[in-house]
Enzyme design. Sequence first.
Site, PDB file in Angstrom:
ATOM      1  N   ASP A  35      58.509  -3.143  95.860  1.00 24.89           N
ATOM      2  CA  ASP A  35      59.203  -2.363  96.911  1.00 24.89           C
ATOM      3  C   ASP A  35      59.818  -1.079  96.362  1.00 24.89           C
ATOM      4  O   ASP A  35      59.593  -0.001  96.906  1.00 24.89           O
ATOM      5  CB  ASP A  35      60.210  -3.221  97.708  1.00 24.89           C
ATOM      6  CG  ASP A  35      61.335  -3.832  96.909  1.00 24.89           C
ATOM      7  OD1 ASP A  35      61.312  -3.768  95.658  1.00 24.89           O
ATOM      8  OD2 ASP A  35      62.262  -4.395  97.540  1.00 24.89           O
ATOM      9  N   GLY A 122      72.167 -16.539  94.453  1.00 24.62           N
ATOM     10  CA  GLY A 122      71.475 -16.439  93.163  1.00 24.62           C
ATOM     11  C   GLY A 122      70.217 -17.284  93.078  1.00 24.62           C
ATOM     12  O   GLY A 122      69.670 -17.480  92.002  1.00 24.62           O
ATOM     13  N   LEU A 125      66.824 -15.997  97.148  1.00 19.71           N
ATOM     14  CA  LEU A 125      66.541 -16.052  98.590  1.00 19.71           C
ATOM     15  C   LEU A 125      67.274 -14.952  99.347  1.00 19.71           C
ATOM     16  O   LEU A 125      67.367 -14.979 100.566  1.00 19.71           O
ATOM     17  CB  LEU A 125      66.929 -17.430  99.144  1.00 19.71           C
ATOM     18  CG  LEU A 125      66.233 -18.610  98.465  1.00 19.71           C
ATOM     19  CD1 LEU A 125      66.714 -19.926  99.049  1.00 19.71           C
ATOM     20  CD2 LEU A 125      64.709 -18.495  98.619  1.00 19.71           C
ATOM     21  N   SER A 127      70.589 -13.802  99.334  1.00 19.22           N
ATOM     22  CA  SER A 127      71.874 -14.048  99.987  1.00 19.22           C
ATOM     23  C   SER A 127      72.613 -12.739 100.238  1.00 19.22           C
ATOM     24  O   SER A 127      73.328 -12.608 101.233  1.00 19.22           O
ATOM     25  CB  SER A 127      72.734 -14.964  99.114  1.00 19.22           C
ATOM     26  OG  SER A 127      72.865 -14.420  97.819  1.00 19.22           O
ATOM     27  N   SER A 128      72.425 -11.752  99.370  1.00 22.26           N
ATOM     28  CA  SER A 128      73.176 -10.500  99.548  1.00 22.26           C
ATOM     29  C   SER A 128      72.688  -9.721 100.763  1.00 22.26           C
ATOM     30  O   SER A 128      73.491  -9.166 101.519  1.00 22.26           O
ATOM     31  CB  SER A 128      73.120  -9.646  98.285  1.00 22.26           C
ATOM     32  OG  SER A 128      71.784  -9.381  97.943  1.00 22.26           O
ATOM     33  N   GLU A 156      74.232  -2.047  99.463  1.00 23.44           N
ATOM     34  CA  GLU A 156      73.974  -2.756  98.195  1.00 23.44           C
ATOM     35  C   GLU A 156      73.568  -1.775  97.093  1.00 23.44           C
ATOM     36  O   GLU A 156      74.043  -1.851  95.960  1.00 23.44           O
ATOM     37  CB  GLU A 156      72.877  -3.814  98.402  1.00 23.44           C
ATOM     38  CG  GLU A 156      72.516  -4.535  97.117  1.00 23.44           C
ATOM     39  CD  GLU A 156      71.904  -5.916  97.326  1.00 23.44           C
ATOM     40  OE1 GLU A 156      71.750  -6.346  98.481  1.00 23.44           O
ATOM     41  OE2 GLU A 156      71.589  -6.561  96.311  1.00 23.44           O
ATOM     42  N   ASP A 168      64.412  -6.845 101.110  1.00 22.86           N
ATOM     43  CA  ASP A 168      65.257  -7.949 101.574  1.00 22.86           C
ATOM     44  C   ASP A 168      65.986  -7.600 102.875  1.00 22.86           C
ATOM     45  O   ASP A 168      66.027  -8.392 103.817  1.00 22.86           O
ATOM     46  CB  ASP A 168      66.282  -8.321 100.494  1.00 22.86           C
ATOM     47  CG  ASP A 168      65.620  -8.656  99.173  1.00 22.86           C
ATOM     48  OD1 ASP A 168      64.390  -8.805  99.151  1.00 22.86           O
ATOM     49  OD2 ASP A 168      66.339  -8.760  98.163  1.00 22.86           O
TER      50      ASP A 168
HETATM   51  C1  GLA Z   1      65.155  -8.386  94.528  1.00 17.98           C
HETATM   52  C2  GLA Z   1      65.399  -7.039  95.189  1.00 17.98           C
HETATM   53  C3  GLA Z   1      64.208  -6.653  96.066  1.00 17.98           C
HETATM   54  C4  GLA Z   1      62.920  -6.721  95.281  1.00 17.98           C
HETATM   55  C5  GLA Z   1      62.798  -8.069  94.576  1.00 17.98           C
HETATM   56  C6  GLA Z   1      61.603  -8.141  93.667  1.00 17.98           C
HETATM   57  O1  GLA Z   1      65.126  -9.387  95.498  1.00 17.98           O
HETATM   58  O2  GLA Z   1      66.560  -7.088  95.974  1.00 17.98           O
HETATM   59  O3  GLA Z   1      64.402  -5.363  96.606  1.00 17.98           O
HETATM   60  O4  GLA Z   1      62.854  -5.657  94.372  1.00 17.98           O
HETATM   61  O5  GLA Z   1      63.946  -8.369  93.800  1.00 17.98           O
HETATM   62  O6  GLA Z   1      60.426  -8.037  94.382  1.00 17.98           O
END
Ligand code: GLA
Length: 378
Positions: A35, A122, A125, A127-128, A156, A168
């Site tokens: 991403d 952590g 998944l 969470s943030s 973030e 995410d």
């Molecule tokens: C974390 C980051 C995402 C992405 C993944 C790896 O979850 O928050 O933006 O970079 O790692 O694919």
Amino acid sequence: MPRPAIDLFHEAFGAAPRAAASAPGRVNLIGEHTDYNGGPVLPIAIAQRTTAVIGPGADGDEGVLEAVSTRDKQVVRVHWQEALPTGWAAYVGGVLRELWSLEVIPPNGSARVALSSEVPIGAGLSSSAALTVAVTKALAPNLKPRQIAGVAFRAEHDHVGVRCGVMDQTISALGMRDHALLFECASLEATQIPFDARLLLVDTGKRHDLSTGGLNQRRAECEEAVKRLKVELPELQWLASWPAEWLPRLKRALREPLRSRAVHVVGETARTRFAAQLFQEKKLRQFGKLLYESHESCRRLYECSSPELDTVVAAAKRAGALGARLTGAGWGGAAIVLVNKTDKKTVPAIQRAFERAYGRSAPISEVHASAGAHTERL
Ligand code: GLA
């Protein structure tokens, strides 16, 4: 379920909340560390959600954020314009700053926020993102899903300082029940793909903290790789845009570890687009093979796996699962395993292998593609 957060709001602030919203965590099917390199991702929103319940600050409390979570029930009080606390409350402060810059809330605005979450922290998944998207949706319910994702991302990235990409927050805001989202992170093109597969989630129990972890380092390595590759291809903007057929040229231009990082990103980009096509055509066996390849690339080239994740993926493969890989940033967290609907062997095989290696069990659950952020009734 907004109930625990509503009760906490009453308990912590002695007042009634005004609005509530919830947002899901996610698993990523494929497209890891693409991403922030301008490549594609294929995540789904999961059933576990974070709920944010909000209300105005106390009378005369200008520019103050008071936030509390069911985790420790300690009220954090902060002048959100001035300094952000450490920990989860920084994410809430980041959202307020972003909503202020969009003029959704005034510069001296105050707010009270109570949070409860089913998304483990952590575990890879997200969470943030569930937190920032839920808070944004609660405070600004009329923003469009893409705007909500933008606010949550910048909270973030710009304010907390995690150099994440947009995956995410995007899936948490745009997710659709029974669909995966193919999201191209450079063009921001989004395609919903029907999701009807049996997917398992294996939590290795090893936690990571992205605000200090390897993600920022990897991102710096990718930026360095782009800088060097621009000598070869001056118009290169994103690492993921490097043509896959020019891999030999890329390998000549870069030294380790940049070479391995870049080969992962370019390979994963092609793999993810192909995988999305296979998934759409319901060719799950071929799709599953790409999941294994993706894991191998994460492990060997991007070096973001962990022994626990490798144990799960190897056991899944031996048991005949269609595919398996780490999901999310890696360095611990969870793995996904794609299985046939009638498969009975894979779960016990993973459980046995994990227990033998680590003397403890790894919880395994089924993943259902769920809805993105929405408001909740009080
Ligand atoms: C974390 C980051 C995402 C992405 C993944 C790896 O979850 O928050 O933006 O970079 O790692 O694919």
